[in-house]
Write an enzyme that holds these catalytic residues in place. Structure first.
Site, PDB file in Angstrom:
ATOM      1  N   THR A 176      43.666  21.348  53.119  1.00 34.84           N
ATOM      2  CA  THR A 176      44.118  21.193  51.736  1.00 34.84           C
ATOM      3  C   THR A 176      43.001  20.722  50.804  1.00 34.84           C
ATOM      4  O   THR A 176      42.194  19.880  51.169  1.00 34.84           O
ATOM      5  CB  THR A 176      45.267  20.171  51.702  1.00 34.84           C
ATOM      6  N   SER A 182      49.356  24.853  48.732  1.00 34.67           N
ATOM      7  CA  SER A 182      50.195  25.907  49.305  1.00 34.67           C
ATOM      8  C   SER A 182      49.402  27.201  49.493  1.00 34.67           C
ATOM      9  O   SER A 182      49.484  27.837  50.535  1.00 34.67           O
ATOM     10  CB  SER A 182      51.401  26.166  48.391  1.00 34.67           C
ATOM     11  N   ARG A 347      81.113  -4.056  58.557  1.00 28.33           N
ATOM     12  CA  ARG A 347      81.336  -4.518  57.196  1.00 28.33           C
ATOM     13  C   ARG A 347      82.760  -4.220  56.734  1.00 28.33           C
ATOM     14  O   ARG A 347      83.242  -3.096  56.859  1.00 28.33           O
ATOM     15  CB  ARG A 347      80.357  -3.798  56.268  1.00 28.33           C
ATOM     16  N   GLY A 441      73.504  -3.175  48.822  1.00 27.44           N
ATOM     17  CA  GLY A 441      72.298  -3.941  48.508  1.00 27.44           C
ATOM     18  C   GLY A 441      71.536  -4.338  49.767  1.00 27.44           C
ATOM     19  O   GLY A 441      70.305  -4.415  49.754  1.00 27.44           O
ATOM     20  N   THR A 462      57.129  18.054  51.666  1.00 25.55           N
ATOM     21  CA  THR A 462      56.071  18.856  51.016  1.00 25.55           C
ATOM     22  C   THR A 462      54.802  18.980  51.836  1.00 25.55           C
ATOM     23  O   THR A 462      53.948  19.789  51.485  1.00 25.55           O
ATOM     24  CB  THR A 462      55.735  18.310  49.609  1.00 25.55           C
ATOM     25  N   GLU A 464      52.626  19.785  55.507  1.00 22.71           N
ATOM     26  CA  GLU A 464      52.759  20.831  56.530  1.00 22.71           C
ATOM     27  C   GLU A 464      53.561  22.007  55.976  1.00 22.71           C
ATOM     28  O   GLU A 464      54.355  22.615  56.686  1.00 22.71           O
ATOM     29  CB  GLU A 464      53.439  20.285  57.783  1.00 22.71           C
ATOM     30  N   ASP A 466      54.978  23.136  51.853  1.00 20.03           N
ATOM     31  CA  ASP A 466      56.023  22.762  50.899  1.00 20.03           C
ATOM     32  C   ASP A 466      57.315  23.497  51.274  1.00 20.03           C
ATOM     33  O   ASP A 466      57.306  24.712  51.519  1.00 20.03           O
ATOM     34  CB  ASP A 466      55.568  23.170  49.498  1.00 20.03           C
TER      35      ASP A 466
END
Lengths: 682, 682
Positions: A176, A182, A347, A441, A462, A464, A466
């Site tokens: 790259t 790409s 919960r 939270g 994105t 290896e 996109d």
């Protein structure tokens, strides 16, 4: 699932809305047991885990043990500064390498395990832990090591493999550039052959031609596999790869400039950097010459004549990286789901069914609706990943011929890897987000894992490849039917090819008549197959996905042709059809994923585990259809009645999954140490 | 449903696919000008920015100036350690407070600006910058200051407001506990009145009754507004608020235990912590006694008899926090869009329309499809936020009466605030993610803003009310028609109320006949209104959303009733209908948002800006309909032909937005310093 053929056919006429709300029998019901015909199955967790672990259970357990041993890395990621964390990650990677887990894919004569499939299993399992470790392993052994192994020849193997397998030699994969991520065929780095000196001269041309985002480059790599435009005697031959020393004794090699990419969203244990080359000379032997070579006197030779095809053949050998990233995303999703499901079982909030005790989150219909389809999709993707990893193992273990059939096998593998990577990593982004929100939270506290999961996996969609570009690659393969021209074509070429040559084949293949024929292979009913089958019949579900995929594909071909015929610029035509192109690729990959799940369940011995995975498989299939039910209605394959029935069924499947939800995440076998979340999972 | 009889039968035969591909006229076209009837409008950016800034343009500009002055905070967030960053954020907050920007909502006699509306404008604009600063402002001036102002009386105002407006007194808002976040009526902290000592005794009861996630608690707050169950003479009166000193000279006050919540996903400039109270005594006057009081001898009095209603009336005065968070999320989206759109106008990849130059990302149809509907939604939400902030201003500026009408106004405001907060913050999560991916690997580098945007906004969807719970609140209001019983009802009560009393009203109100009548107000056509109107007619779009909202609502009411009638446990009934409940609330809020956008555009003077916002408004409306087109088809309000037409129109609207995309993000007025991203935006 097919076992459910007792499922009632469509209630006709339009059901009184009644059925939408509650089960047919309005008897108050305990969760999960609302269908008296189906007693609640019990999951055998160890057995299910063995099914998931598959052939490489031992390898996975080795990695689990290593992860648990180095569990402190999860905290170190928070407490160490960036520099120290990078060193710590390197250390852990090297120590893990010493156990053999990271070298599974290399030949035994160089210290590897000689088993490509094992390397996928090991890598995927590593995704349960810190993802900087995962990605550093990917960079060193997958990208760098893979390039030496796949693009190089004996001389490179002898020179580098043994040391890189132990991690004594650290390297990077410098493809790259800032200007090209790409469209790597258009890289700006050049390698000119100097016949006199018998050397290549590597040069960064232009302001955005520097290598960028290169893992291991900022600090640790001593050598780089550099992708550059090869020029010999004034003639360009396209992109080739060269081994280039970039650092000696910690300093940049002469002519090489290195910059740190700085702080990233996540994966800060990996040292990404930029590289510039200013006339850096490497010997002629530095060319990774498996597919092309330059003789001493400067004669270029290659068995593959077409430069585009040559380049994509080279890239094709690197498909393992994509398979790995997809598997990493899928396994990271498991961590998120394990936490969120267990939190939902601990919960309580608001009184609902009782006046005295608050309700478990997981007993809320909406909570089930958010988590269980994602759980089902995770199982589906797991099995789809097993298929693609298995095929990749075949292709790289000499089990695939070099003839036209083998060629097609490899192209389909690349396409499957691209599609699974795209869907698997988008799934991770979505699942981790949903699970974080489902933990409220508390999910925002770093100790509860989502912080790292979210930040670290974000780039999976994105890097290896996109995801959007990858899905275009999938569609290109489908449209050209993996023709031999497949690899050579750029986007414009593809549009012209489809509009010109291929459209008739595609259109013919996807005519309504043919579609029906193919669907009939699955569902031997008449043309009313989509009305007659039960929605829980896997063949019905598969037929729906197959019909969709081919129908969209035919539409794309026709649109491309019509645009070209009307005189529009091919690029403009492509741009306008692009959303259909992506949709076609997604539909195709979703079908492959569902097939993998269905095949897996069908092959299971009878028993409760099979029943439960059947439920999950139905839930996944119906969720896919529900998500795109507008398309099915638009194309006459889904009535309003049936569409509503599917949504209702999803609710009822969720209720049946509820009692075994804990077992289903336990079977993933995520080591407890990797979950952290002391207050969430109890 | 009876209405469904008008549903189009399955398309017979398959409609000519031709219409799906390209515009009717197949003439090659420059981007954006593919409709010769509509010449490309030019945007007047300063004018559009003034429209967006609205009444409070000056306030917004003051904040912009402050943001630019303290721009270094964006880097400091990366470089300082947590402790130092917390101090730096505090410092910036205090310095900004000195400019008056954070005190706009307080009475002038205490140093405030006396303009609630201005406080929203200031807060929202702050969301362009570092979000720890934003949230710390929200904690100090919104939550803590707001509680003192709204729940306290003169004595509290005199004692605290002046100092808290300057930031000399830092405080926190201690409501949430580890065990209770959404169901705050069930808090475990108790405040017992000791008549002899004329003091309240505050005590944390049980292992999960400690306060948790409390902003400002870990380090900076000297006092806390503590929400606790009031007990007087052995009798419980529900949750009330008390001013409790928690720290003196940096140390925890006697009886108070404080723990740091530790590292979070984002917002690490805010010091969240846990609080335990062990018999902490505060004077009788510490009770914030606007809605209830305890006399010296221990007599409890309140003008509001019902404890539930009293509690929700108290909560209702805190609605400003929700309005603020929604606005913050929407404005954070603008930052992400500004970067992604500008990157799309700079970045080229792959040859498409030209053989010699690569194509701009933003000229790809798919890229437009990912970004422009989000851009349109951001505008829509901006105007919806303006409406809710304006109504909130009215309610808190004495412009709303105390009678039944005023009561209804407040309840509707609370509902609107809840809905806008939920949709605005989910929009932020989605938009920031999409924009990050649209910037590829570059988006992963911290310097390019998405790192902080993603991590910091993540919790917006669950704090100040979990979005799912908020949407239930919205639905509850709709179902009970904001009846006076509204506030008193818990979930079970609501189910019983709807099933018992309200269902007939709801069912009657949402009968097909009534629905048609109401739609006819908008679209005077016949019963075929949904076939005859143009899809770009705002009245058609609004009618569709209104029909959907009321239809779903009626369905929910009927389902609840049917479940109860059949003898199911009300909680189980609710659980099964919950996804419809959420859908109803979402549909309602989406309608309100679209109405705000349509109203805004209609009120604009003629001109290019109006034309452009009209395009965006159409794009938003059609995107909403497209996203739920399956529902519309299922309920007979959308034919297949029209559904496909809508998808096609979206593509064509995107192409018309393309030439003005830069102007549309420039008009947000995000200071350049806040965008950073040196290599992305050029």
């Amino acid at each position: 699932m097919a076992t459910d053929t007792t499922a009632p056919a469509d209630p006709a006429p339009e059901p009184p809305e009644a059925v939408e709300a509650a089960p047919a029998s309005p008897v108050p019901s305990a969760p999960g047991s609302d269908d008296p015909k189906h007693p609640q199955p019990a999951v055998d967790v160890p057995d299910l885990r063995l099914l998931l672990d598959g052939k490489y259970a031992e390898v996975r357990d080795l990695v689990r043990t290593n992860l648990a041993e180095y569990a402190s890395i999860l905290e170190e990621q928070e407490t160490l500064d960036r520099e120290a964390f990078r060193e710590r990650v390197k250390e852990v990677v090297l120590e893990m390498a010493a156990t053999g887990q990271t070298g599974m894919g290399f030949p035994q004569e160089y210290g590897g395990g000689g088993d490509v499939g094992a390397s996928f299993a090991a890598f995927e399992t590593l995704a349960f832990g810190d993802l900087s470790v995962l990605v550093k392993v990917g960079v060193q052994f997958g990208l760098f090591g893979g390039a030496i192994l796949q693009l190089g020849t004996q001389r490179h193997h002898d020179a580098y493999l043994e040391d890189l397998v132990t991690g004594k030699l650290m390297g990077c994969f410098a493809m790259t550039e800032t200007g090209h991520g790409s469209n790597v065929q258009a890289l700006g780095t050049i390698a000119t052959y100097d016949a006199e000196a018998r050397e290549f001269v590597i040069t960064t041309t232009g302001p955005e031609a520097n290598k960028d985002y290169i893992g291991n480059a900022a600090v640790h790599a001593e050598v780089a596999v550099v992708f550059a435009q090869l020029e010999v005697g004034g003639q360009g031959h396209g992109v080739h790869a060269f081994v280039v020393p970039i650092r000696r004794g910690g300093d940049a090699a002469p002519g090489v400039r290195i910059e740190d990419d700085g702080l990233k969203m996540g994966l800060n244990g990996v040292d990404n950097g930029k590289l510039w080359f200013d006339g850096v000379r490497v010997p002629r032997e530095a060319l990774l010459n498996r597919f092309a070579d330059v003789s001493e006197d400067g004669t270029y030779t290659s068995d593959i004549e077409n430069p585009g095809r040559r380049f994509f053949t080279m890239l094709g050998t690197l498909v393992q990286g994509r398979v790995c990233v997809g598997g990493g995303g899928i396994n990271a999703s498991k961590v998120a789901l394990a936490i969120a499901v267990r939190y939902g079982l601990k919960r309580r909030q608001f009184e609902a069914t009782s006046e005295t005790e608050e309700e478990l989150l997981l007993d809320y219909g909406q909570h089930q609706r958010r988590l269980f389809p994602l759980l089902a999709a995770t199982y589906a993707l797991h099995f789809a990943q097993e298929v693609v990893a298995g095929q990749c193992h075949q292709a790289f273990s000499g089990e695939v011929s070099d003839d036209a059939d083998g060629h097609k096998f490899r192209r389909e593998l690349e396409s499957r890897a691209a599609g699974t990577k795209a869907l698997g990593t988008w799934h991770a982004t979505r699942t981790i987000q949903e699970c974080r929100e489902a933990c409220g939270g508390a999910g925002y506290l770093a100790v509860n894992r989502f912080t790292a999961l979210k930040a670290d996996t974000d780039v999976f969609t994105t890097f290896e490849g996109d995801n959007t570009v990858l899905l275009q690659l999938v569609a290109k393969g489908l449209l050209t039917d993996y023709s031999t021209e497949f690899e050579e074509m750029d986007q414009l070429g593809m549009v012209r090819f489809v509009a010109g040559l291929a459209v008739e084949t595609v259109v013919e293949r996807t005519s309504v008549h043919k579609l029906f024929e193919r669907v009939r292979d699955l569902l031997p009913g008449g043309d009313q197959w989509d009305q007659e089958a039960g929605v829980l019949d896997s063949d019905y579900q598969l037929a729906m996905l197959r019909f969709r995929e081919e129908h969209i594909l035919g539409g794309v071909a026709r649109r491309l042709k019509r645009g070209i015929d009307s005189g529009m610029n091919p690029g403009e035509v492509f741009s306008r059809v692009q959303d259909h192109v992506i949709h076609a690729a997604r539909a195709h990959t979703e079908r492959l994923v569902l097939e993998a799940f269905v095949d897996k369940v069908r092959a299971m011995p009878d028993g409760d585990n099979k029943v439960v995975l059947g439920l999950l498989c139905d839930l996944h299939a119906l969720s896919l259809i529900e998500a795109d039910r507008a398309w099915f209605m638009e194309h006459g394959r889904l009535t309003v009645v049936r569409s509503k029935e599917i949504s209702r069924r999803i609710g009822s499947l969720c209720r049946r999954v509820r009692p075994v939800a804990r077992e289903l995440v336990d079977a993933f076998g995520v080591p407890e140490e990797m979950l952290r979340s002391p207050e969430l999972i109890g």
